[in-house]
Motif scaffolding. Sequence first.
Motif, PDB file in Angstrom:
ATOM      1  N   ASP A   1      28.235  37.600  -1.251  1.00 13.72           N
ATOM      2  CA  ASP A   1      28.620  38.380  -1.288  1.00 13.72           C
ATOM      3  C   ASP A   1      28.456  39.258  -2.702  1.00 13.72           C
ATOM      4  OD1 ASP A   1      26.822  41.328  -1.188  1.00 13.72           O
ATOM      5  OD2 ASP A   1      29.275  42.066   0.111  1.00 13.72           O
TER       6      ASP A   1
ATOM      7  N   ASN B   1      26.958  40.693  -5.203  1.00 10.12           N
ATOM      8  CA  ASN B   1      26.786  42.555  -4.958  1.00 10.12           C
ATOM      9  C   ASN B   1      27.532  43.446  -4.860  1.00 10.12           C
ATOM     10  OD1 ASN B   1      25.635  42.867  -2.828  1.00 10.12           O
ATOM     11  ND2 ASN B   1      24.078  43.599  -3.690  1.00 10.12           N
TER      12      ASN B   1
ATOM     13  N   ASP C   1      27.961  44.792  -1.267  1.00 13.17           N
ATOM     14  CA  ASP C   1      28.061  45.539  -1.070  1.00 13.17           C
ATOM     15  C   ASP C   1      27.909  45.654   0.925  1.00 13.17           C
ATOM     16  OD1 ASP C   1      26.050  43.945  -0.003  1.00 13.17           O
ATOM     17  OD2 ASP C   1      24.150  46.080  -0.470  1.00 13.17           O
TER      18      ASP C   1
ATOM     19  N   GLU D   1      26.860  43.499   2.468  1.00 13.92           N
ATOM     20  CA  GLU D   1      25.729  42.701   3.475  1.00 13.92           C
ATOM     21  C   GLU D   1      24.923  41.446   2.730  1.00 13.92           C
ATOM     22  OE1 GLU D   1      23.288  45.869   5.856  1.00 13.92           O
ATOM     23  OE2 GLU D   1      22.895  46.476   3.826  1.00 13.92           O
ATOM     24  N   LEU D   2      24.516  41.125   3.477  1.00 13.46           N
ATOM     25  CA  LEU D   2      23.924  39.332   2.661  1.00 13.46           C
ATOM     26  C   LEU D   2      22.564  39.800   2.620  1.00 13.46           C
ATOM     27  CD1 LEU D   2      26.392  36.972   4.615  1.00 13.46           C
ATOM     28  CD2 LEU D   2      26.934  37.554   2.191  1.00 13.46           C
ATOM     29  N   SER D   3      21.974  39.619   1.347  1.00 13.67           N
ATOM     30  CA  SER D   3      20.206  39.792   1.722  1.00 13.67           C
ATOM     31  C   SER D   3      20.190  38.057   1.704  1.00 13.67           C
ATOM     32  CB  SER D   3      20.329  40.610   0.183  1.00 13.67           C
ATOM     33  OG  SER D   3      20.498  39.648  -0.896  1.00 13.67           O
TER      34      SER D   3
ATOM     35  N   GLU E   1      20.907  36.489  -1.121  1.00 15.95           N
ATOM     36  CA  GLU E   1      22.040  36.210  -1.692  1.00 15.95           C
ATOM     37  C   GLU E   1      22.640  35.007  -0.620  1.00 15.95           C
ATOM     38  OE1 GLU E   1      25.125  40.374  -2.535  1.00 15.95           O
ATOM     39  OE2 GLU E   1      24.333  40.332  -0.242  1.00 15.95           O
TER      40      GLU E   1
HETATM   41 CA   LIG Z   1      25.394  42.123  -0.604  1.00 17.97          CA
END
Ligand SMILES: [Ca+2]
Length: 192
Positions: A142, A144, A146, A148-150, A153
């Motif tokens: 992760d 950045n 945040d 959540e895994l984009s 990512e």
């Molecule tokens: Ca993320």
Amino acid sequence: MGNSSGSTLEELQACESHQWYKKFMTECPSGLLTFYEFKQFFGLRNLSDTSNAYVETMFTTFDMNDDGFIDFMEYVAALSLVLKGGVQQKLRWYFKLYDIDGSGCIDREELLLIIKSIRAINGNPCEMSAEDFANMVFDKIDINGDGELSYEEFMEGVQKDETLLKTLTESLDLTHIVQKIKGDLGEFSKEI
Ligand SMILES: [Ca+2]
Ligand SMILES: [Ca+2]
Ligand SMILES: [Ca+2]
């Protein structure tokens, strides 16, 4: 056709497809596999609620036209992904599977749920708890932070890390399921 490289592999795959087709048509004469039949087909019985939800998600990703059935083409597409798909192709599929609510990101709860269901299905004893594993994944990829895994990512992070790649892709254990089916097919072809 000639003896160009890969023809043996293609022949093998053609032969396999033929067997898969037979199995499909034998177990599912209507040509449409329901969720219930899907579980029967893969020998998935007595699943816990979590595992059942997971398998249902898997079923949904295979049911590409969302009609509630897996038809033969969808079945073949799923198998070819499992048997012959490249890493990128598989990861893309895993991302879709792991993003349970379809938000476009994998959050911690989704990942945790997936890890737990995978473990419940595979029944492998693991040293690390599902929570610790999920935390480790987030610490690693992760980028950045945040929570959540984009898609980016996930794709980049998992491919860069061999342990994650191995765990998150092998762990789905379609391979394990496919091995099981191959075993059945072995018996199956003997019967014919
Ligand atoms: Ca993320
Ligand atoms: Ca369908
Ligand atoms: Ca999500």
